[in-house]
Design a protein around this motif. Structure first.
Motif, short mmCIF file in Angstrom:
data_model
loop_
_atom_site.label_atom_id
_atom_site.label_comp_id
_atom_site.label_asym_id
_atom_site.label_seq_id
_atom_site.Cartn_x
_atom_site.Cartn_y
_atom_site.Cartn_z
N GLU A 125 9.83 5.74 -6.65
CA GLU A 125 10.52 4.52 -6.21
C GLU A 125 11.58 4.09 -7.21
O GLU A 125 12.64 3.58 -6.84
CB GLU A 125 9.48 3.41 -6.00
CG GLU A 125 8.63 3.65 -4.76
CD GLU A 125 7.29 2.94 -4.80
OE1 GLU A 125 6.62 2.92 -3.76
OE2 GLU A 125 6.89 2.44 -5.88
N ARG A 126 11.29 4.35 -8.46
CA ARG A 126 12.31 4.01 -9.46
C ARG A 126 13.53 4.89 -9.34
O ARG A 126 14.66 4.46 -9.55
CB ARG A 126 11.73 4.12 -10.87
CG ARG A 126 10.94 2.88 -11.24
CD ARG A 126 10.60 2.90 -12.69
NE ARG A 126 9.15 2.97 -12.85
CZ ARG A 126 8.56 3.05 -14.02
NH1 ARG A 126 9.28 3.10 -15.11
NH2 ARG A 126 7.27 3.10 -14.10
N GLN A 127 13.28 6.16 -9.00
CA GLN A 127 14.43 7.04 -8.82
C GLN A 127 15.24 6.64 -7.59
O GLN A 127 16.46 6.71 -7.58
CB GLN A 127 13.96 8.50 -8.74
CG GLN A 127 13.69 9.04 -10.14
CD GLN A 127 12.99 10.36 -10.13
OE1 GLN A 127 12.27 10.70 -9.19
NE2 GLN A 127 13.17 11.12 -11.20
N LEU A 128 14.53 6.19 -6.56
CA LEU A 128 15.25 5.68 -5.39
C LEU A 128 16.04 4.43 -5.76
O LEU A 128 17.16 4.22 -5.29
CB LEU A 128 14.25 5.38 -4.26
CG LEU A 128 13.57 6.60 -3.65
CD1 LEU A 128 12.50 6.16 -2.67
CD2 LEU A 128 14.58 7.49 -2.95
N GLY A 131 6.27 -2.53 -11.56
CA GLY A 131 5.24 -2.42 -10.54
C GLY A 131 5.47 -1.32 -9.52
O GLY A 131 4.75 -1.24 -8.54
N ILE A 132 6.49 -0.47 -9.71
CA ILE A 132 6.72 0.61 -8.74
C ILE A 132 6.59 1.96 -9.43
O ILE A 132 6.66 2.05 -10.66
CB ILE A 132 8.10 0.47 -8.06
CG1 ILE A 132 9.23 0.56 -9.09
CG2 ILE A 132 8.19 -0.83 -7.27
CD1 ILE A 132 10.62 0.52 -8.46
N ASN A 133 6.38 3.01 -8.63
CA ASN A 133 6.14 4.32 -9.24
C ASN A 133 7.45 5.07 -9.55
O ASN A 133 8.54 4.59 -9.25
CB ASN A 133 5.19 5.15 -8.37
CG ASN A 133 5.83 5.53 -7.03
OD1 ASN A 133 7.07 5.61 -6.92
ND2 ASN A 133 5.01 5.73 -6.02
N SER A 166 0.84 -1.19 0.00
CA SER A 166 0.00 0.00 0.00
C SER A 166 0.88 1.24 0.00
O SER A 166 1.97 1.23 0.57
CB SER A 166 -0.91 -0.01 1.22
OG SER A 166 -0.12 0.20 2.37
N PRO A 167 0.44 2.30 -0.65
CA PRO A 167 1.27 3.48 -0.85
C PRO A 167 1.81 4.05 0.47
O PRO A 167 2.96 4.44 0.56
CB PRO A 167 0.34 4.48 -1.52
CG PRO A 167 -0.76 3.68 -2.08
CD PRO A 167 -0.89 2.47 -1.23
N SER A 168 0.98 4.08 1.51
CA SER A 168 1.42 4.72 2.75
C SER A 168 2.59 3.96 3.36
O SER A 168 3.60 4.54 3.73
CB SER A 168 0.26 4.79 3.74
OG SER A 168 -0.21 3.47 3.98
N SER A 169 2.47 2.65 3.38
CA SER A 169 3.53 1.87 4.01
C SER A 169 4.83 1.99 3.21
O SER A 169 5.91 1.83 3.74
CB SER A 169 3.11 0.42 4.12
OG SER A 169 3.21 -0.19 2.87
N GLU A 223 7.34 13.52 -1.91
CA GLU A 223 8.38 12.64 -2.46
C GLU A 223 9.72 13.35 -2.49
O GLU A 223 10.77 12.74 -2.25
CB GLU A 223 7.98 12.17 -3.86
CG GLU A 223 6.78 11.24 -3.87
CD GLU A 223 6.22 11.00 -5.27
OE1 GLU A 223 5.50 10.01 -5.45
OE2 GLU A 223 6.50 11.82 -6.17
N ILE A 224 9.68 14.66 -2.81
CA ILE A 224 10.93 15.41 -2.85
C ILE A 224 11.59 15.41 -1.48
O ILE A 224 12.79 15.16 -1.35
CB ILE A 224 10.67 16.85 -3.35
CG1 ILE A 224 10.34 16.82 -4.85
CG2 ILE A 224 11.89 17.73 -3.11
CD1 ILE A 224 9.97 18.15 -5.42
N ASP A 225 10.79 15.64 -0.47
CA ASP A 225 11.36 15.65 0.87
C ASP A 225 12.00 14.31 1.20
O ASP A 225 13.08 14.23 1.78
CB ASP A 225 10.27 15.97 1.90
CG ASP A 225 9.85 17.43 1.82
OD1 ASP A 225 10.61 18.21 1.20
OD2 ASP A 225 8.77 17.77 2.33
N ASN A 226 11.31 13.26 0.82
CA ASN A 226 11.84 11.92 1.06
C ASN A 226 13.17 11.72 0.33
O ASN A 226 14.15 11.24 0.89
CB ASN A 226 10.81 10.90 0.59
CG ASN A 226 11.25 9.49 0.92
OD1 ASN A 226 11.72 9.25 2.02
ND2 ASN A 226 11.12 8.59 -0.04
N ALA A 227 13.20 12.13 -0.96
CA ALA A 227 14.41 11.96 -1.76
C ALA A 227 15.55 12.79 -1.17
O ALA A 227 16.71 12.34 -1.13
CB ALA A 227 14.15 12.36 -3.20
#
Lengths: 635, 444, 290
Positions: free
Chosen positions: A533-536, A528-530, A367-370, A563-567
């Motif tokens: 996630e692919r950039q990660l 199967g990933i967005n 799930s996206p949140s997890s 996502e930017i913050d995460n990256a």
């Protein structure tokens, strides 16, 4: 593509081939079945060897007939014309295939412009050339064919057909062992990576040229050996009977029907096609080719990934059905002969395999949140300060790169030291990506020098530069799509600066997935990933090569604020681990936040450089940036 | 992962066991019933007219063979198929073989040499056919022979040209082209040309570089032996062009230009199938150029006859039998029956050229050799059949009595002759004692 | 003189193979389908020409009135099937090989394995020629060159000058982008496959016109036709035609200087050299108008 316990069936095949002739004497197994089995083994060797190059690496070859043909003629000339012994002929057959493969590989794989298509067409032409050479050269063939006497071989081998069976079996087992061994080692994985994206593979440290050469060499060697064995069996050799379309087309048909992505796929395809042909040879006058053609069309349309791909979904059911059919027919005993029973069992196995299955395993979605939570909140990590600046790592001097008449870079000099995180900014077309490509070796400078830790890397291949400690990511992520997320990282570990074996790499992969927060998605395929996630994944893969310098080419493009913050958190974490970073980025907010220093390019020139606050005040930078942005908007 | 590999091993083990056990069952089934997928010829004969000799009874004797029903050799393969089926039907009508009906298990080798060996091995080893007969075309016969030799099966064969290489003592040629066709054919042609009293002085050789045809022009590449390219000069004919081309050639314009340039009195096309057609058409397209005499070695008779008749070229070729009226008149009436029935069946099969000639006669010879060997030996024992044939020879409808001498690989005295297109028909013209008409020289 | 004659006649003969190559090159270049079934269509075209010309008073050239529509529809139908099953470039090779052997067997079952040939009364073209001084040009291949030229101009104009052509080129370069711009790839693909089928009809008719046909002929064309497609540049209409002339001329000259058996050696060595040094084909397209 995955291995595992493949040695069990391999050993079983080898053992059966070894003991079958004795078993035959015990049980009265008719010798004629050896003919059919020898044909299966011949095609197994041919198709498997083709698949090592064309299935694993994706370099599609129409030239199987060339390797096969030189093997045939090497033996035929040596044995038929010069009366040498059969084993010398076999040896020369293998060597001839190998040499031809190395010659073709050296020419074809050295071509800068080589694409898969060109390689395919190149290999298409080779058998025609060889055929003509054989025909016009009296000392090879001269056009009348060569008749081979039945060779003198040790009595130990028993009847001639048994001798051929063993030879074919030995070559087939050799082919399967190589094909399986590759899947279990770096050699195969390098090819899988080349298959998916050759430039990326090279950029992760895979010596692509060497591995393509190994693949084509294996193809040539096995095909040549197997050709030599078939020459012994057939006994009459002619150019038109040797260099025709049959071998090149059939190996493709068998490999695709069986499954190109499986080491055993071509063998399964060979088993099916040979059995089908055998059953169609008599009694189907006027229909045999129609049936064969229809089966081919239907299988390719409805099971394009091959029989093996379906088999692995429900192996026991399929085996049970085949065994049931075989046993029932054998017990009933009133219909047909064992080959017909076997053919029917194979057919029913194929039907069961082709029945629509449920969802395909390995594509689960979290799930996206997890998914996001893991990377953002990493409580165990201490907030250490940035590492201190150390000695110079990369030094680019007066680097110029032209594309035709266009200067992408004009005499740019820059350096990068240990512990730095340099933001590389500039308007579109200013030369940022070109600089990244030059540093990673994807392009060569027209003039100028680039050194890493004092070592000149200008003439190095990208994979050698990886081994000097530079890794990169791509603006648009380029994952290996046929491998799982984890296996993408595994490839990078295996071929990085500190190469490791497959098993060790698999264990180590978790560390890099954790670094970027993809631990939960290791078994998913990149499809199967967005995007985020692919950039990660790009970053995890680059880090897995254990770089000293990481080049991030717009790693945040197209992401939403969360996502930017995460990256950003991930980039910071990587930086803190002691890796120097060159960050190409449009978002000045991010650059200001992360960079220890900023380099500004404009129209291929170095416009300014210094700490973020100072550079951003520079009037020239403001004008270049805003001016061109404004210009771009007007457009 | 582990699971599926184990499943694979289990499947394989099971397959082995079943194969091994199944064999005993197979032995009984294959002998009591026809093997699956047999072209059952015998079935048709149940409707045979009652007035014939005692109907064959008991288990059928199965004769196995392959022919190239599809692929490059297909056009001739179909002729051998029709001739063979006709022979088997007539045989069964006349009481069969050893009183038993005969079945022909015919398989398609698709003109692929590799298939031939596999199929013969299956026919003999797996399906246990009682007798075999050879396939069509030299390479295929060469591929089948080692299998026959290994199993000790007698193999009559229609058409292999490379006589010196056919060393298996129990192979029996049905189209005897002589032990040295490389010398015989050029010499016979030179004899015929000699008879024209100097009208022919120069020769151009155009050769398909495949086994049989190239053998006649060049001999074997590693042996010094006479062949067309040496025999013609020795016989006083100048060879003005000697052009080899690859099998499957489709471009004749360049060769036609070469031949026109050389302007020979005799053009010898040592080719196969429609090679001669392609070359002649290409020459005619060069302002209607035609050499005065043309000889074609192994042409497809129909298309060449059509071309020759329509363009008025009197092409020569080899032949062992042509159903010319003058020849039929000298033979038993059954021959005319055979010729007529063949034409009927060929028409029904959609074959355009329905004349029972050389190829069909060769097929007939092969079947007769096999049948006479079995009847002579009185059993299906191959050594006995082979010995009988060596001892007593055979008496062939289309070749008369023949003898098989092992020292020349059983190649009996050839009855090969030369035929010519005359007034829209192939006519035997050489040698004179077997000719139906006189050889026509170049019309000037 | 002789070399000149051989070279010119060879070039004309090459134009027949260029016609065979044209349809293959078109569908390969623009639709990303390696359609081996094209050889089956040409074969069918030959036999239909033979059948119609011998059993009706049409005459061999007029059989095109029937064969072009038939093969056009058949080619389009085969393409629709490829589309329906989303066949990839590699899979298309296998599927179309399956279709090819089916077509060959069908021809074999209808017309038998034996050689077929139009009678001289039906086909007066086979042995006619047009002379220019000492040089002679065989009529069947002259016709092939004529048809080839017309087709090159026609198809070339469509591809370079019309909207459909531009759409086609866009589609050949990048399917997804082209679709994003609203190009109906399905319709364009079907039309193009139909055109390729029509070229098969013409090539088949000309082959039957030259002489004898057998079901096996389809396999004998493969090598030379692929050589021409590669040398001409895949999808390059004019290039394919030039490559046909070149291959034919070179074969003729080599056959004249050495022997015809050397021709494949030289032609396919040319293919290898061209791929190494000029991978986009010997006759690069001029930059099209956008």
């Amino acid at each position: 593509m995955k291995g595992g316990k493949g040695w069990i069936p391999l050993a079983a095949i080898a053992l059966s081939i070894g003991i079958l002739p004795w078993l035959r004497e015990l049980t009265g197994f008719p010798a004629s079945y050896l003919v059919l089995l020898s044909a299966v083994l011949f095609w197994t060797a041919q198709a498997t060897s083709w698949n090592i190059l064309s299935g694993y690496s994706g370099y599609f070859s129409f030239g199987q007939g060339a390797f096969y043909g030189v093997g045939v003629y090497a033996l035929a000339v040596l044995v038929g014309r010069h009366g040498q012994s059969w084993w010398l002929g076999l040896l020369l057959g293998g060597v001839a295939g190998l040499v031809l493969a190395l010659v073709i590989g050296t020419i074809a794989f050295r071509l800068r412009s080589l694409r898969g298509e060109i390689f395919a067409l190149l290999t298409l032409a080779i058998p025609f050339i060889l055929s003509a050479i054989a025909r016009v050269t009296d000392s090879i063939d001269g056009g009348q064919g060569i008749i081979l006497p039945v060779p003198e071989y040790p009595d130990f081998f028993g009847p001639f057909q048994q001798f051929i069976f063993w030879l074919s079996g030995a070559v087939a087992v050799l082919a399967l062992v190589i094909a399986y061994g590759m899947v279990e080692t770096r050699y195969g994985w390098a090819l899988f990576a080349i298959h998916d994206d050759e430039a990326v593979a090279e950029g992760l440290g895979v010596p692509t040229f060497r591995h393509k050469m190994i693949a084509i060499a294996a193809n040539g060697l096995i095909a040549g050996l197997s050709g030599a064995v078939s020459a012994l069996q057939v006994g009459f050799i002619s150019p038109e009977g040797t260099f025709n379309l049959r071998v090149p087309l059939f190996v493709i048909v068998m490999s695709v029907l069986g499954g190109r992505l499986f080491w055993a796929g071509p063998a399964v395809g060979a088993l099916y096609v040979v059995t089908l042909q055998n059953r169609l040879a008599g009694g189907f006058e006027g229909w045999s080719l129609i049936i064969l053609g229809a089966v081919l069309v239907l299988l390719v349309l409805f099971a394009p990934e091959g029989i093996m791909a379906r088999f692995v979904r429900r192996p026991w059911t399929i085996v049970a059905v085949a065994a049931g059919v075989l046993a029932a027919l054998a017990l009933y005993g009133e219909w047909g002969d064992p080959v017909s029973w076997f053919a029917l069992a194979l057919g029913s196995a194929a039907v069961v395999a082709l029945l629509p299955a449920g969802t395909i395993a390995g594509r689960r979605t979290a799930s996206p949140s997890s998914r996001l939570g893991s990377a953002l909140a990493d409580p165990g990590e201490p907030e250490t300060s940035s590492p201190g600046i150390g000695k110079t790592l990369v030094e680019a001097g007066e680097v110029t790169r032209r594309f035709g008449g266009i200067h992408a870079l004009r005499g740019v000099s820059m350096r990068l030291s240990e512990g730095e995180l340099v933001g590389l900014v500039g308007p579109n077309g200013s030369g940022k990506t070109t600089l990244v490509n030059l540093l990673s070796g994807a392009l060569r400078p027209t003039s100028g020098s680039i050194t890493v830790d004092g070592v000149d890397i200008v003439d190095m291949a990208p994979h050698q530069i990886v081994h000097q400690g530079i890794a990169r990511t791509y603006q648009i992520p380029r994952p290996f799509n046929s491998l799982t997320v984890k296996d993408n990282v595994v490839v990078a570990i295996m071929f990085g600066r500190e190469p490791r074996g497959l098993a060790a790499s698999r264990q180590a992969a978790a560390e890099y997935l954790a670094l970027v927060g993809l631990s939960d998605l290791g078994d998913v395929r990149p499809g199967g990933i967005n995007l985020h996630e692919r950039q990660l994944l790009e970053m995890a893969r680059a880090m897995a090569t254990r770089p000293r310098i990481l080049l991030l080419d717009e790693a945040l493009a197209g992401l939403n604020p969360v996502e930017i913050d995460n990256a950003v958190a991930v980039v910071r974490r990587i930086h803190r681990s002691g890796v120097s970073i060159v960050l190409v980025e449009h978002l000045l907010r991010v650059v200001n936040q992360l960079a220890t220093r900023i380099v500004v390019l404009d129209q291929g020139r170095l416009l300014a450089e210094g700490d973020p606050a100072t550079v951003m005040q520079n009037p020239a930078v403001v004008s270049a940036y805003l001016g061109s942005e404004a210009h771009a908007r007007r457009d | 992962m582990k699971r599926r590999m184990k499943a694979g091993s289990a499947a394989m083990a099971l397959a082995l066991v079943v194969f091994a056990c199944g064999d005993t069952a197979a032995d009984t089934t294959t002998t009591t019933a026809a093997p699956a997928g047999t072209t059952t010829v015998a079935a048709e004969t149940t409707a045979a007219p009652p007035e014939t000799t005692a109907a064959p009874s008991g288990e059928p004797i199965v004769v196995g063979s392959t022919l190239s029903l599809t692929g490059a050799f297909g056009p001739t393969g179909v002729i051998h198929q029709i001739a063979g089926e006709l022979f088997v039907d007539r045989l069964n009508e006349e009481g069969g073989l050893l009183g038993q009906p005969v079945e022909w298990d015919l398989r398609d080798d698709e003109s692929v040499t590799d298939n031939v060996a596999t199929l013969y091995e299956q026919l003999i080893g797996q399906d246990g056919v009682d007798l075999i007969i050879g396939p069509y075309a030299t390479p295929n016969i060469l591929a089948a022979m080692p299998i026959a030799e290994r199993h000790g099966y007698v193999m009559p064969q229609h058409t292999a040209v490379l006589a010196p290489t056919l060393t298996y003592p129990c192979q029996f040629p049905a189209w005897s082209i002589g032990f040295e066709p490389n010398a015989f054919i050029p010499n016979q042609l030179a004899d015929a040309m000699d008879s024209l009293g100097g009208a022919v002085e120069t020769v151009a050789l155009v050769t398909n570089q495949s086994g049989s045809a190239a053998f006649v022009t060049f001999g074997r590449p590693d042996v010094e032996e006479p062949a067309a390219q040496t025999i013609f000069p020795e016989r006083g004919y100048e060879v003005v062009a000697n052009i080899p081309y690859p099998p499957g050639n489709t471009e004749w314009d360049a060769i036609a230009a070469e031949v026109r340039q050389a302007d020979p009195d005799l053009l010898m096309v040592n080719g196969l199938g429609v090679d001669a057609n392609g070359l002649i058409e290409a020459m005619l397209a060069l302002d209607g150029y035609r050499p005065p005499m043309i000889f074609a070695l192994f042409p497809a008779p129909g298309p060449l006859l059509a071309l020759g008749s329509s363009s008025g070229i009197e092409v020569l070729s080899v032949s062992i039998f042509e159903p010319n009226e003058a020849i039929l008149a000298d033979m038993e009436p059954s021959v005319t029956e055979i010729v007529d029935e063949f034409a009927e069946r060929a028409t029904a099969a959609g074959v355009p050229y329905t004349v029972f000639e050389t190829q069909a006669a060769a097929s007939w010879n092969a079947w007769e050799i096999l049948v006479q060997g079995v009847e002579g030996a009185g059993s299906l024992d191959h050594q006995a059949i082979c010995d009988y044939l060596h001892e007593s020879g055979a008496d062939l409808t289309f070749a008369g009595p023949v003898e098989f001498d092992e020292s020349v690989n059983n190649f009996w005295d050839t009855n090969l002759g030369i035929k010519q297109i005359q007034d829209g028909d192939w006519v035997m013209v050489w040698p004179a004692e077997r000719a139906a008409a006189e050889l026509r020289g170049p019309s000037s | 003189m002789n070399v000149l004659q051989a070279g010119l006649a060879g070039a004309l003969g090459g134009s027949l193979f260029a016609l065979m190559a044209l349809g293959l090159s078109l569908t390969w270049g623009f639709l990303k389908v390696i359609n081996l079934a094209h050889f089956g269509l040409i074969l069918l075209g030959s036999y239909l020409t033979f059948e119609l010309a011998t059993s009706t008073p049409l005459g061999p050239l007029n059989t095109l009135l029937v064969t072009i529509p038939v093969l056009c529809v058949l080619g389009a139908a085969i393409h629709l099937a490829y589309e329906r099953f989303e066949v990839s470039e590699l899979s298309s090779l296998l599927v179309s090989y399956g279709l090819l052997i089916i077509l060959v067997q069908v021809v074999h079952n209808i017309w038998s394995a034996d050689f077929r040939r139009m009678d001289a009364s039906v086909n007066p073209y086979a042995t006619r020629s047009i002379s220019l001084g000492d040089l002679s040009f065989p009529l069947p291949t002259l016709l092939a060159a004529g048809f080839g030229l017309v087709l090159v101009v026609l198809v070339g104009t469509i591809i370079n000058r019309t909207y459909a052509g531009r759409a086609l080129r866009a589609f050949g370069q990048d399917r997804e982008i082209a679709s994003a711009f609203g190009i109906d790839h399905r319709l364009i693909g079907v039309v193009l496959a139909g055109v390729a089928g029509a070229t098969a009809a013409i090539a088949g008719m000309l082959f039957a016109l030259r002489g004898t046909i057998t079901p096996d002929a389809a396999f004998e064309w493969v090598g030379l036709v692929f050589a021409i497609v590669i040398l001409g540049g895949i999808g390059n209409v004019a290039g394919t035609f030039y490559a046909g002339l070149l291959v034919g001329a070179v074969s003729g000259v080599v056959a004249s200087f050495w022997t015809p058996s050397h021709s494949p050696l030289v032609v396919f060595s040319m293919v290898v050299l061209a791929l190494v040094f000029r991978p986009e084909g010997l006759f690069p397209r001029r930059a099209g108008r956008h």
